[in-house]
Structure formats: C-alpha cells, structure tokens
Design a protein around this motif. Structure first.
Motif, PDB file in Angstrom:
ATOM      1  N   GLY A  29       0.769  -1.240   0.000  1.00 38.03           N
ATOM      2  CA  GLY A  29       0.000   0.000   0.000  1.00 38.03           C
ATOM      3  C   GLY A  29       0.797   1.284   0.000  1.00 38.03           C
ATOM      4  N   PRO A  30       1.781   1.442   0.876  1.00 36.71           N
ATOM      5  CA  PRO A  30       2.522   2.712   0.925  1.00 36.71           C
ATOM      6  C   PRO A  30       3.509   2.911  -0.231  1.00 36.71           C
ATOM      7  N   LEU A  31       3.759   1.883  -1.012  1.00 39.92           N
ATOM      8  CA  LEU A  31       4.737   2.011  -2.093  1.00 39.92           C
ATOM      9  C   LEU A  31       4.110   2.724  -3.284  1.00 39.92           C
ATOM     10  N   PRO A  32       4.747   3.790  -3.774  1.00 40.94           N
ATOM     11  CA  PRO A  32       4.134   4.575  -4.843  1.00 40.94           C
ATOM     12  C   PRO A  32       4.143   3.898  -6.210  1.00 40.94           C
ATOM     13  N   ASP A  33       5.070   3.007  -6.457  1.00 43.88           N
ATOM     14  CA  ASP A  33       5.180   2.351  -7.772  1.00 43.88           C
ATOM     15  C   ASP A  33       5.470   0.873  -7.549  1.00 43.88           C
ATOM     16  N   VAL A  34       4.434   0.131  -7.173  1.00 43.44           N
ATOM     17  CA  VAL A  34       4.611  -1.282  -6.839  1.00 43.44           C
ATOM     18  C   VAL A  34       3.844  -2.153  -7.819  1.00 43.44           C
ATOM     19  N   ARG A  35       4.446  -3.274  -8.135  1.00 45.01           N
ATOM     20  CA  ARG A  35       3.774  -4.294  -8.940  1.00 45.01           C
ATOM     21  C   ARG A  35       3.683  -5.546  -8.093  1.00 45.01           C
ATOM     22  N   LEU A  36       2.494  -6.099  -8.029  1.00 46.55           N
ATOM     23  CA  LEU A  36       2.273  -7.325  -7.260  1.00 46.55           C
ATOM     24  C   LEU A  36       2.177  -8.505  -8.211  1.00 46.55           C
ATOM     25  N   ALA A  37       2.835  -9.591  -7.867  1.00 47.89           N
ATOM     26  CA  ALA A  37       2.738 -10.831  -8.632  1.00 47.89           C
ATOM     27  C   ALA A  37       2.510 -11.964  -7.645  1.00 47.89           C
ATOM     28  N   THR A  38       1.584 -12.829  -7.959  1.00 51.93           N
ATOM     29  CA  THR A  38       1.361 -14.017  -7.133  1.00 51.93           C
ATOM     30  C   THR A  38       1.832 -15.213  -7.932  1.00 51.93           C
ATOM     31  N   VAL A  39       2.823 -15.902  -7.403  1.00 52.87           N
ATOM     32  CA  VAL A  39       3.431 -17.018  -8.101  1.00 52.87           C
ATOM     33  C   VAL A  39       2.884 -18.346  -7.586  1.00 52.87           C
ATOM     34  N   GLY A  40       2.545 -18.417  -6.324  1.00 57.65           N
ATOM     35  CA  GLY A  40       2.109 -19.679  -5.732  1.00 57.65           C
ATOM     36  C   GLY A  40       3.313 -20.510  -5.305  1.00 57.65           C
ATOM     37  N   GLY A  41       3.041 -21.654  -4.771  1.00 61.17           N
ATOM     38  CA  GLY A  41       4.138 -22.550  -4.416  1.00 61.17           C
ATOM     39  C   GLY A  41       4.656 -22.412  -3.002  1.00 61.17           C
ATOM     40  N   GLY A  42       3.983 -21.663  -2.152  1.00 65.66           N
ATOM     41  CA  GLY A  42       4.435 -21.523  -0.776  1.00 65.66           C
ATOM     42  C   GLY A  42       5.517 -20.473  -0.634  1.00 65.66           C
ATOM     43  N   HIS A  43       6.116 -20.426   0.525  1.00 66.56           N
ATOM     44  CA  HIS A  43       7.057 -19.351   0.858  1.00 66.56           C
ATOM     45  C   HIS A  43       8.289 -19.288  -0.054  1.00 66.56           C
TER      46      HIS A  43
END
Length: 63
Positions: A29-43
């Motif tokens: 949230g606080p990051l002004p230019d963030v890209r989120l990716a969900t890869v899966g597979g656990g930690h």
C-alpha cells in the motif's frame, strides 16, 4: 516503506504462504510504484516455482 520511491516488485506466494495475502497487499500500500505478482508454491517461490518466479522478474525488469 513510504520512503521507497523506485519501482518495486512484490512477489506473493499465494494461499499456501504462511503470510496472508491481505498482508501482502497492505505491505504494498505505501509504495508509490509497486507491482504485485502471485506465483504460488508456498514461501520459497524461487525454489518451488522457478519458471514462474523468473517470468515475473523478467516482466518487471522489462517494463
């Protein structure tokens, strides 16, 4: 977190992660230019899903 101004990639591990995905979103949230990716597979996504992890990294770096 708000002091980070450069583009940032945040890779989530999906529902099998010990970190709830809502926390991942809140962390970004606080990051002004963030890209989120969900890869899966656990930690350890870089170990369990290396192709997907690298694809996310390559797409981020190419942008």
């Amino acid at each position: 977190m708000g002091r980070i101004t450069m583009p940032t990639l945040l890779i989530g591990a999906g529902p099998t992660s010990p970190i709830p995905q809502g926390q991942v979103t809140a962390f970004a949230g606080p990051l002004p230019d963030v890209r989120l990716a969900t890869v899966g597979g656990g930690h350890p996504v870089h170990e369990t899903r290396p192709k997907e992890f690298l694809a996310a990294m390559e797409a981020f770096l190419a942008a």
